[in-house]
Design a protein around this motif. Sequence first.
Motif, mmCIF file in Angstrom:
data_model
loop_
_atom_site.group_PDB
_atom_site.id
_atom_site.type_symbol
_atom_site.label_atom_id
_atom_site.label_comp_id
_atom_site.label_asym_id
_atom_site.label_seq_id
_atom_site.Cartn_x
_atom_site.Cartn_y
_atom_site.Cartn_z
ATOM 1 N N GLU A 41 0.839 -1.199 0.000
ATOM 2 C CA GLU A 41 0.000 0.000 0.000
ATOM 3 C C GLU A 41 0.873 1.249 0.000
ATOM 4 N N VAL A 42 0.356 2.301 -0.620
ATOM 5 C CA VAL A 42 1.005 3.608 -0.599
ATOM 6 C C VAL A 42 -0.064 4.628 -0.247
ATOM 7 N N VAL A 43 0.241 5.494 0.718
ATOM 8 C CA VAL A 43 -0.674 6.545 1.135
ATOM 9 C C VAL A 43 -0.144 7.866 0.592
ATOM 10 N N LEU A 44 -1.033 8.629 -0.047
ATOM 11 C CA LEU A 44 -0.699 9.943 -0.589
ATOM 12 C C LEU A 44 -1.615 10.979 0.029
ATOM 13 N N SER A 45 -1.103 12.196 0.188
ATOM 14 C CA SER A 45 -1.857 13.252 0.845
ATOM 15 C C SER A 45 -1.870 14.510 -0.010
ATOM 16 N N GLY A 46 -2.982 15.249 0.090
ATOM 17 C CA GLY A 46 -3.086 16.552 -0.542
ATOM 18 C C GLY A 46 -2.759 17.635 0.471
ATOM 19 N N GLU A 47 -2.785 18.886 0.023
ATOM 20 C CA GLU A 47 -2.450 20.009 0.897
ATOM 21 C C GLU A 47 -3.373 20.132 2.093
ATOM 22 N N ASP A 48 -4.625 19.666 1.965
ATOM 23 C CA ASP A 48 -5.587 19.780 3.056
ATOM 24 C C ASP A 48 -5.427 18.680 4.102
ATOM 25 N N GLY A 49 -4.531 17.715 3.838
ATOM 26 C CA GLY A 49 -4.309 16.630 4.778
ATOM 27 C C GLY A 49 -5.119 15.381 4.500
ATOM 28 N N ASN A 50 -6.149 15.464 3.667
ATOM 29 C CA ASN A 50 -6.916 14.272 3.319
ATOM 30 C C ASN A 50 -6.056 13.357 2.464
ATOM 31 N N ARG A 51 -6.330 12.057 2.552
ATOM 32 C CA ARG A 51 -5.444 11.096 1.919
ATOM 33 C C ARG A 51 -6.192 10.078 1.076
ATOM 34 N N ILE A 52 -5.443 9.501 0.143
ATOM 35 C CA ILE A 52 -5.908 8.343 -0.616
ATOM 36 C C ILE A 52 -4.867 7.255 -0.437
ATOM 37 N N GLN A 53 -5.340 6.051 -0.287
ATOM 38 C CA GLN A 53 -4.467 4.895 -0.097
ATOM 39 C C GLN A 53 -4.639 3.993 -1.307
ATOM 40 N N LEU A 54 -3.540 3.648 -1.939
ATOM 41 C CA LEU A 54 -3.545 2.754 -3.090
ATOM 42 C C LEU A 54 -3.081 1.388 -2.609
ATOM 43 N N ALA A 55 -3.858 0.351 -2.906
ATOM 44 C CA ALA A 55 -3.541 -0.997 -2.424
ATOM 45 C C ALA A 55 -3.415 -1.963 -3.595
ATOM 46 N N TRP A 56 -2.310 -2.705 -3.604
ATOM 47 C CA TRP A 56 -2.098 -3.754 -4.594
ATOM 48 C C TRP A 56 -2.046 -5.089 -3.879
ATOM 49 N N HIS A 57 -3.006 -5.952 -4.187
ATOM 50 C CA HIS A 57 -3.059 -7.301 -3.625
ATOM 51 C C HIS A 57 -2.220 -8.194 -4.531
ATOM 52 N N HIS A 58 -1.168 -8.770 -3.995
ATOM 53 C CA HIS A 58 -0.195 -9.519 -4.780
ATOM 54 C C HIS A 58 -0.803 -10.693 -5.534
ATOM 55 N N ASP A 59 -1.869 -11.267 -5.021
ATOM 56 C CA ASP A 59 -2.471 -12.427 -5.682
ATOM 57 C C ASP A 59 -3.548 -12.052 -6.700
ATOM 58 N N HIS A 60 -3.828 -10.775 -6.869
ATOM 59 C CA HIS A 60 -4.858 -10.351 -7.829
ATOM 60 C C HIS A 60 -4.274 -10.282 -9.235
ATOM 61 N N LYS A 61 -4.945 -10.911 -10.166
ATOM 62 C CA LYS A 61 -4.528 -10.888 -11.569
ATOM 63 C C LYS A 61 -5.622 -10.228 -12.397
ATOM 64 N N GLY A 62 -5.234 -9.458 -13.396
ATOM 65 C CA GLY A 62 -6.199 -8.837 -14.302
ATOM 66 C C GLY A 62 -6.719 -7.511 -13.785
ATOM 67 N N PRO A 63 -7.651 -6.926 -14.530
ATOM 68 C CA PRO A 63 -8.166 -5.603 -14.169
ATOM 69 C C PRO A 63 -9.007 -5.624 -12.895
ATOM 70 N N ILE A 64 -9.141 -4.469 -12.278
ATOM 71 C CA ILE A 64 -9.965 -4.309 -11.080
ATOM 72 C C ILE A 64 -11.438 -4.408 -11.467
ATOM 73 N N ASP A 65 -12.206 -5.153 -10.700
ATOM 74 C CA ASP A 65 -13.656 -5.203 -10.900
ATOM 75 C C ASP A 65 -14.251 -4.012 -10.145
ATOM 76 N N HIS A 66 -14.707 -3.017 -10.882
ATOM 77 C CA HIS A 66 -15.211 -1.791 -10.269
ATOM 78 C C HIS A 66 -16.605 -1.941 -9.675
ATOM 79 N N GLY A 67 -17.359 -2.912 -10.127
ATOM 80 C CA GLY A 67 -18.732 -3.014 -9.632
ATOM 81 C C GLY A 67 -19.474 -1.724 -9.951
ATOM 82 N N ASN A 68 -20.425 -1.362 -9.115
ATOM 83 C CA ASN A 68 -21.149 -0.119 -9.368
ATOM 84 C C ASN A 68 -21.262 0.757 -8.117
ATOM 85 N N ALA A 69 -20.445 0.492 -7.112
ATOM 86 C CA ALA A 69 -20.552 1.248 -5.867
ATOM 87 C C ALA A 69 -19.745 2.540 -5.889
#
Length: 138
Positions: A41-69
Amino acid sequence: MKTSVDQYCINVTDLEKSVHFYESVLGLEVTHRIEIPNVSEVVLSGEDGNRIQLAWHHDHKGPIDHGNAFWKLYLSTDDCEGLYQRCIDAGAESISPPERLADWPVTAAFVSDPDGYQVEILQHHQETPAGTSGPNAK
């Protein structure tokens, strides 16, 4: 009691490609990296302090299933057109170019991140256009 949204985590297929997009293209700052069993995982922050976390699951193959949520991620900027153009120049897919919205005091543009997540780039304006029906309409 105070409550706020602090961080949002999304799954990605190529962690370093996504980090490059969010850091070098969108201008967020990497605050830390996390290694847990089978997940990087990598956490990134904007100037306001809010963050987004990017997660890569090592066993996941292929594109992300976005669903509809998940619909979109909002980014606030003082230069919607400039940030949008930086995204396009870096190879991001355009969903819609910058447009000053009639009913809201914002300019908005939409791009896709490397995994196809929709990112809305918003530039807030002080004034609300006359005759609008947005939240600040008089």
